[in-house]
Motif scaffolding. Structure first.
Motif, PDB file in Angstrom:
ATOM      1  N   ARG A  53       2.814  10.907  -3.753  1.00  0.00           N
ATOM      2  CA  ARG A  53       2.116  11.687  -4.783  1.00  0.00           C
ATOM      3  C   ARG A  53       2.896  11.692  -6.104  1.00  0.00           C
ATOM      4  NH1 ARG A  53       0.418  14.761  -0.180  1.00  0.00           N
ATOM      5  NH2 ARG A  53       2.328  16.013  -0.165  1.00  0.00           N
ATOM      6  N   LYS A  54       4.209  11.460  -6.022  1.00  0.00           N
ATOM      7  CA  LYS A  54       5.039  11.400  -7.234  1.00  0.00           C
ATOM      8  C   LYS A  54       5.236   9.959  -7.716  1.00  0.00           C
ATOM      9  CE  LYS A  54       7.618  15.561  -5.937  1.00  0.00           C
ATOM     10  NZ  LYS A  54       8.951  16.126  -5.585  1.00  0.00           N
ATOM     11  N   GLN A  55       4.467   9.020  -7.137  1.00  0.00           N
ATOM     12  CA  GLN A  55       4.497   7.602  -7.503  1.00  0.00           C
ATOM     13  C   GLN A  55       5.864   6.972  -7.240  1.00  0.00           C
ATOM     14  OE1 GLN A  55       2.511   6.450 -11.163  1.00  0.00           O
ATOM     15  NE2 GLN A  55       1.615   8.475 -11.378  1.00  0.00           N
ATOM     16  N   ALA A  56       6.535   7.426  -6.202  1.00  0.00           N
ATOM     17  CA  ALA A  56       7.815   6.820  -5.830  1.00  0.00           C
ATOM     18  C   ALA A  56       7.564   5.500  -5.105  1.00  0.00           C
ATOM     19  CB  ALA A  56       8.597   7.777  -4.938  1.00  0.00           C
ATOM     20  N   VAL A  57       8.607   4.667  -5.011  1.00  0.00           N
ATOM     21  CA  VAL A  57       8.528   3.401  -4.289  1.00  0.00           C
ATOM     22  C   VAL A  57       9.105   3.612  -2.891  1.00  0.00           C
ATOM     23  CG1 VAL A  57       9.259   0.992  -4.220  1.00  0.00           C
ATOM     24  CG2 VAL A  57       8.727   2.073  -6.414  1.00  0.00           C
ATOM     25  N   LEU A  58       8.291   3.391  -1.869  1.00  0.00           N
ATOM     26  CA  LEU A  58       8.737   3.578  -0.487  1.00  0.00           C
ATOM     27  C   LEU A  58       9.532   2.376  -0.024  1.00  0.00           C
ATOM     28  CD1 LEU A  58       5.553   5.049   1.254  1.00  0.00           C
ATOM     29  CD2 LEU A  58       7.420   6.274   0.149  1.00  0.00           C
ATOM     30  N   GLY A  59      10.409   2.608   0.957  1.00  0.00           N
ATOM     31  CA  GLY A  59      11.142   1.522   1.580  1.00  0.00           C
ATOM     32  C   GLY A  59      10.253   0.754   2.539  1.00  0.00           C
ATOM     33  N   LEU A  60      10.731  -0.417   2.956  1.00  0.00           N
ATOM     34  CA  LEU A  60       9.928  -1.276   3.823  1.00  0.00           C
ATOM     35  C   LEU A  60       9.625  -0.600   5.158  1.00  0.00           C
ATOM     36  CD1 LEU A  60       8.696  -4.133   3.759  1.00  0.00           C
ATOM     37  CD2 LEU A  60      10.707  -4.925   5.024  1.00  0.00           C
ATOM     38  N   ASP A  61      10.625   0.070   5.752  1.00  0.00           N
ATOM     39  CA  ASP A  61      10.407   0.730   7.038  1.00  0.00           C
ATOM     40  C   ASP A  61       9.434   1.900   6.908  1.00  0.00           C
ATOM     41  OD1 ASP A  61      12.223   2.087   5.460  1.00  0.00           O
ATOM     42  OD2 ASP A  61      13.382   2.868   7.156  1.00  0.00           O
ATOM     43  N   GLU A  62       9.443   2.597   5.775  1.00  0.00           N
ATOM     44  CA  GLU A  62       8.511   3.705   5.551  1.00  0.00           C
ATOM     45  C   GLU A  62       7.082   3.190   5.400  1.00  0.00           C
ATOM     46  OE1 GLU A  62      11.418   6.803   3.132  1.00  0.00           O
ATOM     47  OE2 GLU A  62      10.526   5.114   2.050  1.00  0.00           O
ATOM     48  N   ILE A  63       6.940   2.073   4.690  1.00  0.00           N
ATOM     49  CA  ILE A  63       5.603   1.475   4.550  1.00  0.00           C
ATOM     50  C   ILE A  63       5.096   1.002   5.907  1.00  0.00           C
ATOM     51  CG2 ILE A  63       4.347  -0.484   3.561  1.00  0.00           C
ATOM     52  CD1 ILE A  63       6.174  -0.253   1.104  1.00  0.00           C
ATOM     53  N   TYR A  64       5.999   0.400   6.698  1.00  0.00           N
ATOM     54  CA  TYR A  64       5.572  -0.123   8.005  1.00  0.00           C
ATOM     55  C   TYR A  64       5.147   1.001   8.951  1.00  0.00           C
ATOM     56  CZ  TYR A  64       5.427  -2.851  12.277  1.00  0.00           C
ATOM     57  OH  TYR A  64       5.016  -3.445  13.432  1.00  0.00           O
ATOM     58  N   ALA A  65       5.697   2.207   8.770  1.00  0.00           N
ATOM     59  CA  ALA A  65       5.255   3.347   9.591  1.00  0.00           C
ATOM     60  C   ALA A  65       3.768   3.626   9.350  1.00  0.00           C
ATOM     61  CB  ALA A  65       6.099   4.577   9.267  1.00  0.00           C
ATOM     62  N   PHE A  66       3.338   3.573   8.074  1.00  0.00           N
ATOM     63  CA  PHE A  66       1.912   3.742   7.775  1.00  0.00           C
ATOM     64  C   PHE A  66       1.099   2.576   8.335  1.00  0.00           C
ATOM     65  CE2 PHE A  66       3.567   6.584   4.435  1.00  0.00           C
ATOM     66  CZ  PHE A  66       2.716   7.676   4.600  1.00  0.00           C
ATOM     67  N   VAL A  67       1.644   1.359   8.203  1.00  0.00           N
ATOM     68  CA  VAL A  67       0.946   0.179   8.723  1.00  0.00           C
ATOM     69  C   VAL A  67       0.746   0.292  10.233  1.00  0.00           C
ATOM     70  CG1 VAL A  67       1.157  -2.316   9.081  1.00  0.00           C
ATOM     71  CG2 VAL A  67       1.704  -1.326   6.856  1.00  0.00           C
ATOM     72  N   THR A  68       1.722   0.854  10.930  1.00  0.00           N
ATOM     73  CA  THR A  68       1.598   1.060  12.379  1.00  0.00           C
ATOM     74  C   THR A  68       0.408   1.964  12.696  1.00  0.00           C
ATOM     75  OG1 THR A  68       3.991   0.836  12.642  1.00  0.00           O
ATOM     76  CG2 THR A  68       2.796   1.908  14.432  1.00  0.00           C
ATOM     77  N   ILE A  69       0.213   3.014  11.890  1.00  0.00           N
ATOM     78  CA  ILE A  69      -0.923   3.923  12.098  1.00  0.00           C
ATOM     79  C   ILE A  69      -2.235   3.195  11.836  1.00  0.00           C
ATOM     80  CG2 ILE A  69      -2.050   6.010  11.247  1.00  0.00           C
ATOM     81  CD1 ILE A  69       0.705   7.175  10.700  1.00  0.00           C
ATOM     82  N   PHE A  70      -2.300   2.437  10.714  1.00  0.00           N
ATOM     83  CA  PHE A  70      -3.531   1.700  10.397  1.00  0.00           C
ATOM     84  C   PHE A  70      -3.881   0.739  11.529  1.00  0.00           C
ATOM     85  CE2 PHE A  70      -1.761   1.880   5.805  1.00  0.00           C
ATOM     86  CZ  PHE A  70      -2.132   3.210   5.693  1.00  0.00           C
TER      87      PHE A  70
END
Length: 740
Positions: A72-89
């Motif tokens: 929400r603050k337009q920060a850049v997530l790390g690769l492992d944090e992005i992959y956590a969302f990808v796992t849910i999708f």
């Protein structure tokens, strides 16, 4: 830690459910509270639907609330944090291929993942890395990194087996130290090789990096930096997409938690062979073959609490406290839809807003509070609660028993007015006798096997139990001589008094139950008597009205008959005689009305003008077979038929339209829309009129439709003695021509 979570943990520990909850949480994909938010009935339907299919287990995912806040603050997530969302999708994509039943199928189907998010899923490998095949530059860098690492290993291997370094090597292995490949050597190695010391072993040896591979290390560092730049670019682009779909990410994160609740419960129930119990709106607790999950080889509990207070008395160490904990644990597990062992078909558990357990001794030197004072503090908090279930162990703890009995008697009476249900264990004969006469108090006795001198861990409802203190003391190692001396001090009179209290309480309770049953039976008899009187008055009124109606119709029929006699044998006279005959038949049929017999499978029935057989009855509908065709029709429209026609309520006859002309012109009658009996009566009167008027040919209009009316008319005409022949009109099969 939030206050609510602290209370929850406390009640879990008090009810000995901490081990059970720990086992359940092992089935969760990520840590979360046990409670589910929302409609418990909907959660139960989803869990039942999930229980009927096999489904893939979700991968572990960390809590992503912090990552969502950063998005929400337009920060850049790390690769492992992005992959956590990808796992849910990815998991929800897999769930869409599972054949769920409703309502779960609709819920999963309605979760639509945006196209931009679907593209991001393809960026990753199964290991959570960016797929290098999608980016030629990344592919080149990874290939170069692999080749460079291979060169480093090969160079180190050659050095470890070189003759000039052999005397200084501790071993020929490549050691990893601080993330670097090193060799382990003795002092003086600088005479044989130029190297950098990165660490020293406990034995005094040196971990070195030879200068011959320094350029390879620098090359690897540059390659890794280039790879990280590319990965950062991907993370920045994906984070921008996530910011665009921030609300969707928050939604699917909650949906993942919700499904995780469901799957963990179903998987836990399957692993333990447990059952789910949905709480009811009643305040009843009926357990059948219940087993507390903390007990190994438990004696199953079967108990029924349908009153506001349960008072458990009886033998020491006989399971009173465990019964209290079992009932509260069943309420807790049912409240949060956690499975447990029981006979689900005969178990019923009410819903309560809160669960309280007054079990531990609150005495504390630190807080300068006594046992009884601590208990009073806990009871004072209950006056601010409603719709709760409270378990109190050893209610008389810490003060004079007689005073406590009177105090707790009054407090329990007052608190139950707030809708609070109590489960209380006690050794107070005084308290038990005071409350035994109350209809809202259920007495439970823990039973003792006097022959074997051991508790049975079973319970008897409706009686006060004996404590068996002397027997328990002896069972736990107190010398027999001391126990016998204690019995003498206690005295036979006191023992007899306790037995009299127990017996009188049981007799009083039994008497009150018998009086209650007799009162209920008297009320039922009075109610039945009043119903019969009302029915008698109703039947008398119906009989009076029926007689008046019959008399009026009889007078009308005789009047029509006199008019017919005056008209002699004219056509009008014939018509009037038919009307009089009809009214007379109505009188006879109405006079013979009686209560119809209930229909049963196999009965011969009539549906409108169709005759058939009753195959089955389901609610207000029935299945019949007519001429080999099965039909599902309203049960109320079926009539039983047999050798003797059943009387039926007279309907207002439909007016048949027919035209009779003495001049010999065409004569017709319309039967469209009539039932079978009405149609035949109409044809009979119509043919009588036609014969009186000396007509030679008439027409009967029955229509085509299903062919039922045509069939009935044909069968009737075949048996009529005055008909020469009949046939269907050419070009119009809905009309039958009759020659008289």
């Amino acid at each position: 830690m939030p206050a609510g979570k602290t209370d929850e943990k406390t009640i879990i520990q008090k009810l000995d459910l901490d081990g059970y909850i720990g086992q359940f949480k092992q089935f969760l994909a990520r840590e979360k509270p046990v409670a589910m938010q929302g409609d418990i009935n909907q959660h139960y339907r989803y869990i039942q639907a999930l229980s009927r299919v096999q489904f893939p287990q979700p991968k572990p995912v960390e809590n992503l609330d912090n990552e969502l806040a950063r998005i929400r603050k337009q920060a850049v997530l790390g690769l492992d944090e992005i992959y956590a969302f990808v796992t849910i999708f990815s998991y929800f994509n897999i769930l869409k291929t599972v054949g769920f039943s409703e309502p779960l199928a609709s819920w999963i189907r309605d979760i639509e993942i945006p196209e931009e998010i679907m593209e991001i899923i393809g960026y990753f490998t199964e290991e959570g890395e960016i797929n290098a095949e999608r980016d030629p530059e990344l592919y080149r860098l990874e290939k170069a990194i692999r080749q460079n690492r291979s060169d480093i290993k090969e160079t180190l291997y050659k050095l470890a087996h070189s003759a000039r370094l052999r005397d200084y090597l501790v071993d020929t292995q490549v050691h990893f130290n601080g993330g670097e490949e090193t060799l382990l050597v003795r002092g003086g190695f600088n005479n044989a090789i130029k190297a950098t010391v990165v660490a020293r072993s406990s034995a005094g040896y040196f971990y070195i990096i030879p200068q011959s591979i320094s350029h390879l290390k620098e090359k690897e560092s540059a390659l890794v930096s280039g790879k990280e730049e590319i990965i950062y670019r991907y993370c920045k682009e994906i984070s921008a997409v996530f910011f665009k779909w921030e609300r969707f990410l928050g939604f699917i994160n909650k949906a993942y938690d919700r499904f995780d609740h469901y799957q963990a419960r179903v998987a836990f129930a399957r692993a333990k062979e447990y059952e789910f119990i949905l709480p009811t709106k009643s305040k009843r607790i009926r357990l059948q073959e219940f087993a507390h999950p903390a007990i190994e080889n438990p004696v199953p509990v079967t108990i029924d609490l349908n009153r506001q207070i349960m008072l458990i008395t009886g033998v020491n160490a006989g399971g009173k406290t465990m019964l209290l904990k079992s009932m509260l644990a069943a309420v807790y597990m049912s409240k949060y839809l956690l499975p447990f062992r029981c006979d689900a078909s005969r178990t019923e558990i009410g819903h309560y807003k809160s669960i309280e357990a007054v079990i531990d001794d609150p005495q504390s030197v630190k807080n300068d509070i006594s046992t009884f004072a601590g208990r009073m503090q806990e009871f004072s908090k209950l006056f601010g609660k409603e719709d709760a279930i409270v378990g109190v162990d050893e209610i008389e703890l810490g003060t004079d028993s007689d005073e406590a009995a009177s105090l707790f008697r009054v407090m329990l009476d007052e608190l139950r007015k707030k809708g609070i249900t109590f489960i209380v264990t006690t050794h107070h004969k005084r308290l038990a006798s005071l409350m035994a006469s109350d209809d809202e108090v259920e007495l439970i006795a823990a039973l003792y096997d006097e022959e074997r001198r051991v508790p049975t861990y079973t319970f008897l409802q409706g009686s006060i139990g004996k404590s068996y203190a002397f027997e328990t003391a002896q069972r736990y190692g107190i010398p027999v001589a001391i126990v016998n001396r204690a019995k003498k001090v206690y005295g036979e009179d006191k023992e007899n008094l306790n037995e009299l209290i127990e017996r009188s309480s049981a007799l009083e309770r039994e008497m009150r139950q018998k009086i209650s049953r007799i009162d209920a039976e008297l009320k039922a008899v009075e109610k039945q008597k009043q119903r019969l009187l009302d029915e008698e008055a109703k039947l008398k009124e119906q009989h009076r009205k029926a007689l008046a109606t019959l008399e009026n119709r009889y007078n009308a029929a005789t009047k029509k008959a006199r008019e017919a006699l005056k008209a002699k044998e004219s056509a009008e006279g014939r018509r009037l005689l038919n009307v009089a005959h009809q009214r007379k038949n109505i009188e006879v049929r109405e006079a013979k009305l009686k209560e119809p017999e209930p229909l049963r499978e196999g009965d011969k029935v009539k549906y409108r003008s169709h005759k058939g057989e009753l195959l089955s009855i389901r609610g207000k509908d029935a299945t019949i077979i007519v001429d080999g065709l099965k039909m599902r029709v309203p049960l109320s429209q079926l009539k039983k038929r047999g050798d003797t026609p059943q009387p039926k309520a007279v309907q207002k006859p439909k007016k048949a339209t027919h035209h009779v002309q003495k001049s010999g012109a065409a004569v017709s009658v319309k039967l469209l829309g009539m039932y079978g009996d009405e149609a035949i009566d109409t044809v009979d009167k119509f043919l009588s009129d036609a014969l009186v008027n000396n007509l030679s040919e008439v027409q009967i209009i029955h229509g085509t439709g299903g062919g039922v009316l045509a069939k009935l008319v044909t069968e009737y005409l075949k048996q009529h003695p005055k008909i020469q022949k009949f046939y269907r009109m050419p070009g119009n099969l809905g009309i039958t021509v009759v020659e008289l």
